[in-house]
Write a protein that holds these residues in place. Structure first.
Motif, PDB file in Angstrom:
ATOM      1  N   ASP A  94     -15.649 -36.990 -17.362  1.00  0.00           N
ATOM      2  CA  ASP A  94     -16.744 -37.943 -17.245  1.00  0.00           C
ATOM      3  C   ASP A  94     -18.020 -37.295 -17.776  1.00  0.00           C
ATOM      4  N   ALA A  95     -19.156 -37.974 -17.581  1.00  0.00           N
ATOM      5  CA  ALA A  95     -20.427 -37.520 -18.156  1.00  0.00           C
ATOM      6  C   ALA A  95     -21.177 -36.532 -17.275  1.00  0.00           C
ATOM      7  N   MET A  96     -20.687 -36.205 -16.091  1.00  0.00           N
ATOM      8  CA  MET A  96     -21.455 -35.399 -15.149  1.00  0.00           C
ATOM      9  C   MET A  96     -21.850 -34.023 -15.702  1.00  0.00           C
ATOM     10  N   PRO A  97     -20.974 -33.272 -16.402  1.00  0.00           N
ATOM     11  CA  PRO A  97     -21.431 -31.973 -16.939  1.00  0.00           C
ATOM     12  C   PRO A  97     -22.643 -32.104 -17.859  1.00  0.00           C
ATOM     13  N   MET A  98     -22.680 -33.148 -18.660  1.00  0.00           N
ATOM     14  CA  MET A  98     -23.841 -33.388 -19.527  1.00  0.00           C
ATOM     15  C   MET A  98     -25.104 -33.636 -18.709  1.00  0.00           C
ATOM     16  N   LEU A  99     -25.012 -34.436 -17.679  1.00  0.00           N
ATOM     17  CA  LEU A  99     -26.178 -34.781 -16.864  1.00  0.00           C
ATOM     18  C   LEU A  99     -26.707 -33.562 -16.114  1.00  0.00           C
ATOM     19  N   LEU A 100     -25.818 -32.723 -15.596  1.00  0.00           N
ATOM     20  CA  LEU A 100     -26.253 -31.509 -14.891  1.00  0.00           C
ATOM     21  C   LEU A 100     -26.885 -30.507 -15.853  1.00  0.00           C
ATOM     22  N   LEU A 101     -26.370 -30.428 -17.076  1.00  0.00           N
ATOM     23  CA  LEU A 101     -26.964 -29.539 -18.082  1.00  0.00           C
ATOM     24  C   LEU A 101     -28.381 -29.987 -18.420  1.00  0.00           C
ATOM     25  N   MET A 102     -28.595 -31.272 -18.544  1.00  0.00           N
ATOM     26  CA  MET A 102     -29.936 -31.793 -18.821  1.00  0.00           C
ATOM     27  C   MET A 102     -30.899 -31.449 -17.698  1.00  0.00           C
ATOM     28  N   LEU A 103     -30.456 -31.591 -16.456  1.00  0.00           N
ATOM     29  CA  LEU A 103     -31.299 -31.251 -15.309  1.00  0.00           C
ATOM     30  C   LEU A 103     -31.655 -29.773 -15.302  1.00  0.00           C
ATOM     31  N   THR A 104     -30.711 -28.920 -15.660  1.00  0.00           N
ATOM     32  CA  THR A 104     -30.969 -27.482 -15.712  1.00  0.00           C
ATOM     33  C   THR A 104     -32.071 -27.157 -16.708  1.00  0.00           C
ATOM     34  N   PHE A 105     -32.035 -27.780 -17.876  1.00  0.00           N
ATOM     35  CA  PHE A 105     -33.073 -27.530 -18.873  1.00  0.00           C
ATOM     36  C   PHE A 105     -34.436 -28.050 -18.407  1.00  0.00           C
ATOM     37  N   GLY A 106     -34.457 -29.156 -17.685  1.00  0.00           N
ATOM     38  CA  GLY A 106     -35.722 -29.650 -17.159  1.00  0.00           C
ATOM     39  C   GLY A 106     -36.363 -28.671 -16.199  1.00  0.00           C
TER      40      GLY A 106
END
Length: 380
Positions: free
Chosen positions: A355-367
């Motif tokens: 699913d898309a969750m790894p992408m969403l968590l990676l985005m949060l980490t960069f923020g």
């Protein structure tokens, strides 16, 4: 370039209402975004065409960004192998980098720090139409004519802008005598490299744009491969985050002189983190609505990016106005190098995900990394 007599009149006109110059800078900077984003919808199809895994094909985006980064420090035939395609994309990025780098330096030549942020925001708010339109154009060209048509289209647009710049771009730098340039350049460059604030602003531009680049690297695989939608449909949904980004840039053009760039940077970071958190929460809370829960929160992230990017670039190139071109190139290198890593990492984390969750968590980490960089370096 202009002779000395015409140079002064051009600079004077630019200090007033430089709409013709701004239009040229928009086109010069926009060709880079066009060339980057127009290929993205075709990546899943390219993986099938070349019998390559998605992470390998993602190199056509991430190494394009690395070439864009490396070229800013210094200044095709279509084949049947993915290595040739990636090599051609790197070569394409070398030319595309000039519009972004030189455009920022030209703006800093003409305006002080706060007004430079406003003008960069105004230019970027128009340039952002390229990332909005490019995936749609790329998806349509890929669907109707095949991925080869994408490169033909990009070549025609690039040549047109090249001809325009050759005929109309004025000289804006107030040149010093050669001996003065040689005497001060090394000292200015050393001071720039030793400035924590410069690296804070540059890292803000890099980490702040990394959520977008990681989304760019992962979202086509999520939309086309995991969810079964077409590349053209991805291009249509991609309008949403771009609308937010354009709104944030436009706000900078109106608010930077009133509130200052540092305040707008923190507003942008806050909205980026809030948007990333919202992305994770609504994705978990609303199963079955994946396209909406993935793309709608990107509007908030886009507004945050639109606030922090032009202001952080303006801050970086204002540390040493005498070497604005060098500062612009170094900032562009840092931003695009981080962006390339984020895009490739996004492609890697999603390649075998369900699913898309790894992408969403990676985005949060960069923020969060953006906030840490600014808090640690800019406040010093």
């Amino acid at each position: 370039m202009l002779d000395p007599a015409r140079k002064d009149s051009a600079a004077s006109e630019a200090h007033g209402t430089p709409w013709r110059l701004l239009a040229l800078l928009v086109a010069m900077a926009g060709v880079s975004s066009l060339s980057l984003n127009i290929l993205v919808p075709a990546i899943p199809g390219l993986a099938a065409k070349f019998a390559a895994d998605p992470a390998s094909v993602q190199l056509a985006v991430s190494l394009y960004l690395m070439g864009l980064a490396a070229a800013q420090l210094v200044f095709g035939p279509l084949s049947a192998s993915i290595a040739s395609l990636v090599s051609a994309r790197i070569a394409q990025s070398l030319g595309a980098s000039t519009g972004q780098t030189i455009g920022r330096a030209i703006i800093r030549d003409l305006y002080d720090r706060e007004h430079a942020a406003a003008m960069i925001g105004l230019v970027t708010s128009v340039v952002v139409l390229m990332p909005m339109v490019a995936p749609l154009i790329g998806g349509i060209l890929d669907t109707l004519f095949g991925w080869e048509a994408i490169f033909v289209f990009a070549a025609v647009v690039s040549f047109t802008i090249f001809a325009w710049a050759a005929l109309a771009l004025p000289e804006t730098r107030q040149l010093s005598p050669a001996s003065s340039v040689e005497r001060h350049f090394r000292a200015d460059l050393t001071a720039l490299a030793a400035s924590p604030r410069f690296f804070g602003y540059a890292l803000c531009a890099g980490f702040g744009s990394a959520p977008f680049f990681s989304f760019l690297g992962a979202a086509p695989h999520v939309v086309v491969t995991l969810l079964g939608h077409s590349s053209a449909e991805y291009g249509l949904w991609f309008f949403l985050p771009s609308i937010g980004f354009m709104a944030g840039n436009f706000a900078v053009s109106r608010l930077s002189a009133r509130f200052g760039i540092d305040a707008l940077i923190w507003w942008g970071i806050a909205l980026t983190i809030i948007g990333c958190l919202l992305n994770v929460l609504v994705y978990l809370a609303l199963p079955g609505w994946e396209m909406a829960t993935i793309f709608l929160p990107q509007i908030v992230i886009g507004v945050g990016n639109g606030l922090l990017l032009p202001t952080s670039v303006a801050g970086a190139v204002s540390i040493r106005p005498q070497v604005a071109g060098t500062a612009s190139g170094a900032t562009g290198f840092i931003q695009m190098a981080i962006g390339a890593a984020a895009a490739q990492l996004g492609g890697n984390v999603i390649a075998h995900a369900q699913d898309a969750m790894p992408m969403l968590l990676l985005m949060l980490t960069f923020g969060v990394a953006t906030a840490v960089a600014v808090w640690t370096l800019v406040r010093r």
